[in-house]
Structure formats: C-alpha cells, structure tokens
Design an enzyme around this catalytic site. Sequence first.
Site, PDB file in Angstrom:
ATOM      1  N   HIS A 118       8.525   4.679  11.357  1.00  0.00           N
ATOM      2  CA  HIS A 118       7.133   4.774  10.956  1.00  0.00           C
ATOM      3  C   HIS A 118       6.926   5.927   9.985  1.00  0.00           C
ATOM      4  O   HIS A 118       7.760   6.834   9.867  1.00  0.00           O
ATOM      5  CB  HIS A 118       6.243   4.946  12.184  1.00  0.00           C
ATOM      6  CG  HIS A 118       6.190   3.739  13.053  1.00  0.00           C
ATOM      7  ND1 HIS A 118       5.467   3.682  14.222  1.00  0.00           N
ATOM      8  CD2 HIS A 118       6.773   2.506  12.930  1.00  0.00           C
ATOM      9  CE1 HIS A 118       5.598   2.492  14.782  1.00  0.00           C
ATOM     10  NE2 HIS A 118       6.393   1.765  14.013  1.00  0.00           N
ATOM     11  N   CYS A 147       4.608   7.856  17.778  1.00  0.00           N
ATOM     12  CA  CYS A 147       4.429   8.847  16.713  1.00  0.00           C
ATOM     13  C   CYS A 147       3.541   9.998  17.182  1.00  0.00           C
ATOM     14  O   CYS A 147       3.704  11.139  16.737  1.00  0.00           O
ATOM     15  CB  CYS A 147       3.819   8.181  15.478  1.00  0.00           C
ATOM     16  SG  CYS A 147       4.956   7.062  14.637  1.00  0.00           S
ATOM     17  N   GLU A 178       4.848   8.532   9.978  1.00  0.00           N
ATOM     18  CA  GLU A 178       4.718   9.890  10.507  1.00  0.00           C
ATOM     19  C   GLU A 178       6.080  10.520  10.799  1.00  0.00           C
ATOM     20  O   GLU A 178       6.312  11.680  10.470  1.00  0.00           O
ATOM     21  CB  GLU A 178       3.873   9.888  11.788  1.00  0.00           C
ATOM     22  CG  GLU A 178       2.468   9.351  11.594  1.00  0.00           C
ATOM     23  CD  GLU A 178       2.343   7.879  11.909  1.00  0.00           C
ATOM     24  OE1 GLU A 178       1.341   7.490  12.535  1.00  0.00           O
ATOM     25  OE2 GLU A 178       3.245   7.100  11.529  1.00  0.00           O
ATOM     26  N   ARG A 188       2.768 -10.728  -5.961  1.00  0.00           N
ATOM     27  CA  ARG A 188       3.610 -11.493  -5.052  1.00  0.00           C
ATOM     28  C   ARG A 188       4.466 -10.562  -4.191  1.00  0.00           C
ATOM     29  O   ARG A 188       4.615 -10.757  -2.990  1.00  0.00           O
ATOM     30  CB  ARG A 188       4.536 -12.424  -5.838  1.00  0.00           C
ATOM     31  CG  ARG A 188       3.892 -13.667  -6.398  1.00  0.00           C
ATOM     32  CD  ARG A 188       4.940 -14.540  -7.084  1.00  0.00           C
ATOM     33  NE  ARG A 188       4.396 -15.811  -7.555  1.00  0.00           N
ATOM     34  CZ  ARG A 188       5.107 -16.765  -8.111  1.00  0.00           C
ATOM     35  NH1 ARG A 188       6.415 -16.598  -8.284  1.00  0.00           N
ATOM     36  NH2 ARG A 188       4.533 -17.895  -8.509  1.00  0.00           N
TER      37      ARG A 188
END
Length: 379
Positions: A63, A97, A65, A198
């Site tokens: 993630h 996190c 963080e 896209r």
Amino acid sequence: MSRLFDPDFPPDERADASFMAAAIAYGRRGLGTTAPNPAVGCVIVRDGVIIARGATQPGGRPHAETEAIREAGERARGATLYVSLEPCSHHGVTPPCAEAIVAAGLARVVSAIEDPDRRVAGRGHAKLVEAGIGLRVGVGAREARRLTLGHILRVTEGRPMVTLKLAETADGYAAGGEHDPRLMITGLAANGRVQVMRAMHDAIMIGAGTALADDPLLTVRAPGMEARRPLRVVLDTHLRLPTRSRLAVTARDRRTFVLTGPTAPEGARLALEALGVEVEQVALDPAGHIDLAEALRALGKRGITRVFSEGGPTVAGALIARGLADEVVTFTSPRPLAREGVVALSRAARDMLADKARYRPLAEGFSGLDRYQRYERTI
C-alpha cells in the site's frame, strides 16, 4: 468540510491542500494497475519539505503508506503523512497501514476521505487518534473521491466506475452509413489521449455492434505502456462475436470476457471458450439487451474497479440514461460527416448530459484540432 481531531496541530490550510494535491497526483499513477484495491497516493512531509512518497503498487500491494514509510525510514518520526484514502485497519495479505503509521512515530496524519469499505469505515482513523496522532480528515476530499470512485462504488454498490468515451463528427455522427468504411473521426493527438485513458482503467468495454463493425483489438498502444493489459469486455446478448475476430483469436494472450444473455447458443459459447474467451450469462433488461447494471456487477465480482466504455451509441445512451456513466468524455472533430450516418448520441441522451442535476462539466479543451469535453455524474 474537513474535521480536525487534535487542536495541538493547528492546520496550515494552504500547505495541507498543497501536499494533499501532491499525494493525490502521485496516486493517479496507479490507476489501471491496482485492482481490486484502490489507487492511493501518500507523501510524508517534514519542515515543509516532502521527504518520501508512496503509491499503491501494481496488483494492489504494498500500500501507499507503507511504501512512503519505507522510503522515509527514521525521518518519518515526528513528521506529517498525507494520504488520499483512510489508512486500512484490518489484517489482510499485509498488516494494517494504521499500525505501520503508529509504529513509524508519525506525529500527524492528513487523510482526504474515509474508506467506505466496511472492514475499515473509520476504524483506521480511530486507531490513529487512539495512538495520540494528530488527525485531519477532509482535505482534498473531492479530488480524492474522484481518484477512488471505482473502489467506492465497488464496495457500496458492487459495481466499478465507468468512464464513457465518445467520438463524433462536427455534425454529431459516430459513424457513416451502413455500408460505409470505418470512419476515422479524431486525429493523432486525441487518439493518443484515448490510449492513455485506456491504460488508466482495469477494463475496456464495447457492445457487440462495435465488435462486429470494427473488429478492434482493444489494447493499449501508448509508448511505454505496452505492459498495461486491461480486461477486454464485450456485451453480446446473442453471442455473435466471431471466432475469427481479433478479440477471439488473441484471447489466450489478452484476457477477453464476453457477457451474454441466457438464451445465447451453447455452440457459440463452447467455440469461444475453446479459444480462451471467458463467457458469462447475465440477465437481460426489459428491451431484451444485456442489463448494464448486472453486467457491471459481474465485473465488480471479478475485482474490476474502473471500466472504460468505448461502445457505440446504443451502449452510450443506455449508460447515461441509467446513471451508470460516472464520467463522460466526448471528442468532437472539426470536420462534419455532411451526410446521413449513425448519430453519436440521441437527443434524450444529450439532454441528460446537459442536465446539471445529472451531470456537471469538469473540463474542456483541445487535443490537436479535436475538442474534448469532460463531465462527471452529479452525486
């Protein structure tokens, strides 16, 4: 309006807004790569200087963080962390996190929005407050919500967000007559912009009519983005996609998903599946077409958070009418068709797009000679 949880950390409005904008901008780099997790951006600031930054990594983890904390190291202690979505609080593939933030010794956290995922839903913020970390929530909330909309809709409504893209001639046509060759409406600059769009989505969706008329590949061809491979989705009520189509013959190399109706021919399904095409039946709407809400929920179950719709006028009009087009981007060529053709949008759909109770304009400008206009659904 933002909420301040600790008066010992009086906010500098301008600085908080600026650093949050940086976190959100950095998070945008992950769009199209992090599903089923949201694309989140994070920066760590000490003495008015960004000392570390992080974004959700491809596949959804690590993630943002933890990436920023890893980069900051010991410098994170006593610093401020800015993040575009509430830090997670639950144990999954990786530890929460919120716990990493507490362990790193950060003094203050500025969080743009609360995560509606019921596994988090305020618990991440609560963990920070319980640990004595100063917390401010709500800075940059509008832009953060736009960045995270696919995740928000998937956990609240079971569907991904949809960006609808339309290209039309100056006199409002999406294609020529029935026997005309394929109409090349927009120029190189607009086409390049579409390739980038896209790449920022998890899936590209078209209707069977577009698949039959254009035989597209639905790949990302922007330089440097060749590794981006969005899921290719066809809405095909009667399973008419030819086994010799480019989508079918390349299905083993690039995932292709066809949503069809309950009465689709079994032989057609088996032939496509033999080529590697994934086929799933969904309910039909009262008009006998694929029920778009059901189709989107089927994509949501597969972890898709962002869909780029390049279907024809029928799909476009239906998405707008049902409030399922969350963003609409139109590209208008300066050149008219100057004869009868396929109308890009019905009058009813255009009226809905112009109705500020339904949609509001976000931006407009030019890509080369083609004018673009961007709208978002009014929520």
